[in-house]
Design a protein around this motif. Structure first.
Motif, PDB file in Angstrom:
ATOM      1  N   ASN A 344      35.321   9.174  24.878  1.00 61.87           N
ATOM      2  CA  ASN A 344      34.784   8.064  25.655  1.00 61.87           C
ATOM      3  C   ASN A 344      34.096   7.070  24.726  1.00 61.87           C
ATOM      4  OD1 ASN A 344      35.442   9.383  28.207  1.00 61.87           O
ATOM      5  ND2 ASN A 344      33.777  10.786  27.702  1.00 61.87           N
ATOM      6  N   ILE A 345      34.538   5.823  24.766  1.00 62.79           N
ATOM      7  CA  ILE A 345      34.051   4.776  23.876  1.00 62.79           C
ATOM      8  C   ILE A 345      33.241   3.749  24.661  1.00 62.79           C
ATOM      9  CG2 ILE A 345      34.717   2.983  22.202  1.00 62.79           C
ATOM     10  CD1 ILE A 345      35.407   5.782  21.308  1.00 62.79           C
ATOM     11  N   THR A 346      32.167   3.266  24.055  1.00 66.95           N
ATOM     12  CA  THR A 346      31.376   2.178  24.633  1.00 66.95           C
ATOM     13  C   THR A 346      31.267   1.059  23.612  1.00 66.95           C
ATOM     14  OG1 THR A 346      30.073   3.769  25.908  1.00 66.95           O
ATOM     15  CG2 THR A 346      29.188   1.541  25.710  1.00 66.95           C
ATOM     16  N   LEU A 347      31.665  -0.156  24.008  1.00 71.64           N
ATOM     17  CA  LEU A 347      31.600  -1.329  23.146  1.00 71.64           C
ATOM     18  C   LEU A 347      30.500  -2.273  23.626  1.00 71.64           C
ATOM     19  CD1 LEU A 347      35.402  -2.244  22.777  1.00 71.64           C
ATOM     20  CD2 LEU A 347      34.031  -0.826  21.258  1.00 71.64           C
ATOM     21  N   ASP A 348      30.072  -3.168  22.739  1.00 69.92           N
ATOM     22  CA  ASP A 348      29.131  -4.210  23.152  1.00 69.92           C
ATOM     23  C   ASP A 348      29.874  -5.286  23.950  1.00 69.92           C
ATOM     24  OD1 ASP A 348      30.535  -5.666  21.273  1.00 69.92           O
ATOM     25  OD2 ASP A 348      28.932  -5.652  19.776  1.00 69.92           O
ATOM     26  N   SER A 349      29.160  -6.315  24.387  1.00 72.45           N
ATOM     27  CA  SER A 349      29.758  -7.317  25.273  1.00 72.45           C
ATOM     28  C   SER A 349      30.900  -8.075  24.610  1.00 72.45           C
ATOM     29  CB  SER A 349      28.685  -8.297  25.743  1.00 72.45           C
ATOM     30  OG  SER A 349      28.047  -8.909  24.639  1.00 72.45           O
ATOM     31  N   ALA A 350      30.735  -8.429  23.329  1.00 72.83           N
ATOM     32  CA  ALA A 350      31.795  -9.169  22.636  1.00 72.83           C
ATOM     33  C   ALA A 350      33.049  -8.319  22.490  1.00 72.83           C
ATOM     34  CB  ALA A 350      31.294  -9.637  21.269  1.00 72.83           C
ATOM     35  N   GLY A 351      32.864  -7.072  22.066  1.00 76.28           N
ATOM     36  CA  GLY A 351      34.005  -6.180  21.939  1.00 76.28           C
ATOM     37  C   GLY A 351      34.645  -5.861  23.280  1.00 76.28           C
ATOM     38  N   GLY A 352      33.804  -5.761  24.342  1.00 77.49           N
ATOM     39  CA  GLY A 352      34.324  -5.490  25.676  1.00 77.49           C
ATOM     40  C   GLY A 352      35.210  -6.609  26.201  1.00 77.49           C
ATOM     41  N   ARG A 353      34.803  -7.880  25.956  1.00 78.54           N
ATOM     42  CA  ARG A 353      35.615  -9.015  26.405  1.00 78.54           C
ATOM     43  C   ARG A 353      36.958  -9.046  25.681  1.00 78.54           C
ATOM     44  NH1 ARG A 353      30.777 -11.720  25.811  1.00 78.54           N
ATOM     45  NH2 ARG A 353      31.552 -12.739  23.909  1.00 78.54           N
ATOM     46  N   ALA A 354      36.931  -8.822  24.348  1.00 74.90           N
ATOM     47  CA  ALA A 354      38.174  -8.828  23.575  1.00 74.90           C
ATOM     48  C   ALA A 354      39.101  -7.691  24.010  1.00 74.90           C
ATOM     49  CB  ALA A 354      37.855  -8.710  22.082  1.00 74.90           C
ATOM     50  N   MET A 355      38.513  -6.522  24.303  1.00 71.62           N
ATOM     51  CA  MET A 355      39.317  -5.379  24.728  1.00 71.62           C
ATOM     52  C   MET A 355      39.922  -5.626  26.106  1.00 71.62           C
ATOM     53  SD  MET A 355      40.320  -2.528  23.413  1.00 71.62           S
ATOM     54  CE  MET A 355      39.123  -2.174  22.126  1.00 71.62           C
ATOM     55  N   LEU A 356      39.167  -6.253  27.011  1.00 71.05           N
ATOM     56  CA  LEU A 356      39.673  -6.548  28.357  1.00 71.05           C
ATOM     57  C   LEU A 356      40.859  -7.507  28.297  1.00 71.05           C
ATOM     58  CD1 LEU A 356      39.397  -6.317  31.426  1.00 71.05           C
ATOM     59  CD2 LEU A 356      37.748  -8.206  31.330  1.00 71.05           C
ATOM     60  N   ASP A 357      40.716  -8.552  27.506  1.00 77.42           N
ATOM     61  CA  ASP A 357      41.808  -9.526  27.380  1.00 77.42           C
ATOM     62  C   ASP A 357      43.063  -8.874  26.797  1.00 77.42           C
ATOM     63  OD1 ASP A 357      40.099 -11.434  28.377  1.00 77.42           O
ATOM     64  OD2 ASP A 357      39.525 -12.211  26.402  1.00 77.42           O
ATOM     65  N   THR A 358      42.872  -7.994  25.816  1.00 78.03           N
ATOM     66  CA  THR A 358      44.006  -7.347  25.149  1.00 78.03           C
ATOM     67  C   THR A 358      44.719  -6.367  26.077  1.00 78.03           C
ATOM     68  OG1 THR A 358      42.895  -7.553  23.003  1.00 78.03           O
ATOM     69  CG2 THR A 358      44.701  -5.970  23.158  1.00 78.03           C
ATOM     70  N   THR A 359      43.947  -5.550  26.777  1.00 75.80           N
ATOM     71  CA  THR A 359      44.569  -4.523  27.627  1.00 75.80           C
ATOM     72  C   THR A 359      45.267  -5.120  28.847  1.00 75.80           C
ATOM     73  OG1 THR A 359      42.399  -4.193  28.684  1.00 75.80           O
ATOM     74  CG2 THR A 359      43.001  -2.706  26.879  1.00 75.80           C
ATOM     75  N   LYS A 360      44.778  -6.242  29.310  1.00 78.91           N
ATOM     76  CA  LYS A 360      45.470  -6.914  30.409  1.00 78.91           C
ATOM     77  C   LYS A 360      46.859  -7.371  29.982  1.00 78.91           C
ATOM     78  CE  LYS A 360      41.646  -8.805  33.170  1.00 78.91           C
ATOM     79  NZ  LYS A 360      40.951 -10.052  33.571  1.00 78.91           N
ATOM     80  N   LYS A 361      46.922  -7.875  28.769  1.00 77.10           N
ATOM     81  CA  LYS A 361      48.165  -8.463  28.275  1.00 77.10           C
ATOM     82  C   LYS A 361      49.130  -7.415  27.731  1.00 77.10           C
ATOM     83  CE  LYS A 361      49.757 -12.221  25.262  1.00 77.10           C
ATOM     84  NZ  LYS A 361      49.330 -13.262  24.301  1.00 77.10           N
ATOM     85  N   TYR A 362      48.604  -6.317  27.164  1.00 77.57           N
ATOM     86  CA  TYR A 362      49.455  -5.346  26.464  1.00 77.57           C
ATOM     87  C   TYR A 362      49.373  -3.949  27.095  1.00 77.57           C
ATOM     88  CZ  TYR A 362      49.766  -8.937  22.880  1.00 77.57           C
ATOM     89  OH  TYR A 362      49.992 -10.119  22.206  1.00 77.57           O
ATOM     90  N   LEU A 363      49.437  -3.881  28.409  1.00 74.73           N
ATOM     91  CA  LEU A 363      49.439  -2.605  29.107  1.00 74.73           C
ATOM     92  C   LEU A 363      50.680  -1.779  28.714  1.00 74.73           C
ATOM     93  CD1 LEU A 363      47.781  -1.077  31.264  1.00 74.73           C
ATOM     94  CD2 LEU A 363      49.348  -2.015  32.974  1.00 74.73           C
ATOM     95  N   ARG A 364      50.488  -0.464  28.540  1.00 70.91           N
ATOM     96  CA  ARG A 364      51.525   0.494  28.117  1.00 70.91           C
ATOM     97  C   ARG A 364      51.933   0.341  26.654  1.00 70.91           C
ATOM     98  NH1 ARG A 364      50.383   3.910  31.952  1.00 70.91           N
ATOM     99  NH2 ARG A 364      50.568   2.985  34.028  1.00 70.91           N
ATOM    100  N   HIS A 365      51.244  -0.502  25.906  1.00 67.65           N
ATOM    101  CA  HIS A 365      51.473  -0.584  24.469  1.00 67.65           C
ATOM    102  C   HIS A 365      50.516   0.381  23.763  1.00 67.65           C
ATOM    103  CE1 HIS A 365      53.672  -4.171  25.560  1.00 67.65           C
ATOM    104  NE2 HIS A 365      54.060  -4.340  24.313  1.00 67.65           N
TER     105      HIS A 365
END
Length: 618
Positions: A344-365
């Motif tokens: 289980n990973i916890t990121l700060d707000s900046a890392g969380g926003r970047a991760m959200l944008d990436t996972t939305k676009k690259y699901l199943r990658h």
């Protein structure tokens, strides 16, 4: 009178035999050895044993034996030259997935080790090595916490457009509001979203200002986490030094003790301990083949070639999603649906926003975690000492993105719970969470350690012999019995230390020497009491019985008070004092057993049951 039952004598003999058995491993000495263990989660197997044996044979390195046990391979040698040449050969051929370290291996017979017999563990002052006392910069820890909360607060309030300006002022964050109506909204958001912040001031000279600071509980947690994270990081880095049995532990609230047995190059040790490391999250290039990139030597545009620790190549995207600086927490767990290990990973707000944008676009990658470490080595080149800087980049995990996430997510596809725990530690300890400073450094050479052992053993022998001579001269046959009890007491101390695997240090030897002198106190009290009983006109059998019975309470009182002092020393003392307290405590307990019970059993055998005894040799 003065007679033990057969069962009691059998129990005494059993305990003495058991003590002798577990003290035996310490007389066999040690062999020069090279220890090979895994640098990561990979288990050492018989295939590794075969590979190591093949390397040693190819290099012509003569060795006594090679064994696989306790997740490590131990190779024993007859001389130092063979040991050093074998270490160099193994380090060159095995690579970075293994830790190759010099060691001293007790040469205990197999029949004895099968019964659990082990030699005592020797401390740094007896083995030689390097001792560091590191201090964590807690001011930097609090400043980094303040920076984190400042960024989170600014992001939180920016979405509502509630502030005019946010600034950091020493240990607080100042929020200048746009309107008076926004104050209630700001306070509500802080209390609900950022619970670790406390309101310090809500007004300043009638301006629209709010001052917030970090709560005491959050400060304490940040300091504790930084200290533990640095300990984990240092433990991982010590593997690079090839140390067989390092000691890395917390001392107080801000300091870390690092002891590296066998290491003499302090410059090398300091460079490794102070190395800078980080992590990166990158997407996997699913369209191109990594083997093609390896063979052609060319990588596709927008991708870069990376390798796992076992040498497998993988193409990753050049864009970095998040780094280790964005990780605020990592813990291993179990996936409730599939019952497989996860992290289980916890990121700060900046890392969380970047991760959200990436996972939305690259699901199943697939997304990979890359461990990057910068190292500095001092080497000699063309007769000059120069700094050699290297950077290693290893993929530690590549898993499929199962759903969209931001600050909190799970890494799955992990083979075992142990691997999950190691990965969580590695994620938390990718880099030092706070700067450290070496405030104490000591180097103990192997010759000095050997000299300490020789002098320590000599002191025990001299003290022991002098006590023996005194007791024989003063109490004759009873003195001989006391000497037998004292000898058995030493055997029991060594046996207990070996069974507990307590580390024997120079102060510990001092505790043993003190115990030798104190151990006969009980017998002196008993023998003097017997003399008093004889002087009072009692018969010999009654005098012996009364001497032992009446002296027991006095002996118990004297030893219990000393034991309390030893326990206090152990509770509040540091390393060397603890070593002294441990041996003293063990010596007090064993001396009461040998001086009261064992000596009386021997006296009973000599004088007990005899109806007519004209004279005692005392």
């Amino acid at each position: 009178m003065n007679h033990y039952s057969g069962l009691k004598n059998a129990l005494i003999a059993f305990f003495l035999l058991l003590a002798t058995l577990y003290a035996l491993p310490n007389i066999f000495g040690s062999d020069l050895a090279v220890q090979v263990s895994s640098a990561g989660d990979k288990a050492i197997t018989s295939a590794d044993l075969t590979k190591i044996t093949s390397v040693l044979k190819n290099k012509g390195a003569g060795y006594k034996s090679v064994t696989l046990s306790n997740r490590r391979i131990l190779i024993r040698f007859d001389d130092t030259a063979s040991q050093l040449s074998a270490k160099d050969a193994l380090k060159e051929n095995l690579g970075r997935n293994y830790v190759t370290a010099l060691n001293l291996a007790p040469s205990v017979p197999k029949w004895l080790t099968s019964l659990g017999g082990r030699a005592m563990s020797l401390g740094l002052d007896l083995r030689g090595g390097v001792h560091f006392l590191l201090e964590v910069d807690m001011h930097s820890v609090l400043q980094m916490s303040m920076d984190k909360y400042y960024n989170e607060l600014r992001t939180l309030l920016r979405t509502e457009r509630l502030y005019k300006r946010i600034t950091k002022q020493n240990d607080s964050i100042a929020i200048q509001l746009k309107t008076a109506d926004s104050r209630a909204k700001v306070l509500k958001l802080i209390k609900s979203e950022l619970t670790d912040l406390v309101i310090l001031e809500t007004d300043n000279d009638n301006t629209l200002m709010i001052f917030v600071g970090i709560s005491e509980s959050a400060k304490k947690l940040a300091k504790s986490s930084a200290l533990k994270q640095n300990i984990t990081t240092l433990r991982n880095r010590v593997n690079e030094l090839g140390v067989a049995e390092p000691i890395i532990q917390q001392q107080g609230l801000e300091r870390i003790v690092v002891q590296l047995p066998g290491v003499q190059d302090t410059a090398r040790a300091k460079e490794i301990l102070g190395a800078v490391a980080t992590l990166e999250f990158r997407l996997v290039d699913e369209k191109n083949d990594p083997q093609t990139a390896v063979q052609s030597g060319r990588t596709p545009v927008g991708s870069k070639l990376y390798y796992f620790k076992d040498g497998r190549p993988l193409l990753l995207k050049t864009r970095v999603i998040a780094t280790g600086e964005n990780i605020t927490g990592a813990a291993s767990g179990i996936d409730q649906e599939s019952s497989t290990p996860q992290v289980n990973i916890t990121l700060d707000s900046a890392g969380g926003r970047a991760m959200l944008d990436t996972t939305k676009k690259y699901l199943r990658h697939r997304m990979a975690v890359v461990f990057i470490e910068n190292k500095v080595e001092t080497i000699r080149k063309d007769g000059k000492v120069v700094k050699k800087r290297t950077k290693t980049k290893d993929i530690i995990n590549a898993a499929t993105i199962q759903g969209t996430f931001s600050s909190r997510f799970q890494i799955t596809g992990i083979d075992s719970a142990r691997e999950a725990r190691n990965l969580a530690l590695l994620l938390r300890a990718g880099s030092l969470s706070a700067p450290i400073e070496i405030i104490e450094e000591r180097t103990i050479g192997p010759s000095l350690g050997s000299d300490n052992i020789n002098k320590g053993v000599l002191s025990v022998i001299v003290g022991f012999v002098l006590v023996l001579l005194f007791m024989v001269a003063r109490y004759r046959v009873f003195g001989v019995v006391a000497n037998i009890a004292l000898t058995l007491n030493l055997v029991m101390i060594v046996a207990v230390l070996s069974m507990l695997q307590a580390t024997l240090t120079l102060p510990g030897i001092a505790g043993i020497v003190l115990t030798v002198g104190m151990a006969v106190d009980a017998n002196v009290l008993i023998f003097e009491r017997i003399k008093e009983e004889l002087g009072a006109g009692n018969n010999i059998q009654k005098a012996i019985s009364s001497g032992y019975d009446k002296a027991v309470l006095t002996i118990a009182d004297a030893n219990i008070t000393t034991l309390i002092a030893a326990l206090v020393l152990f509770s509040f003392g540091t390393g060397p004092i603890k070593g002294f307290a441990i041996t003293l405590s063990i010596g007090i307990i064993t001396s009461m057993f040998t001086a009261i019970i064992v000596s009386r059993a021997i006296i009973n055998k000599i004088y007990g049951g005899k109806k007519e005894i004209e004279e005692l040799s005392i």
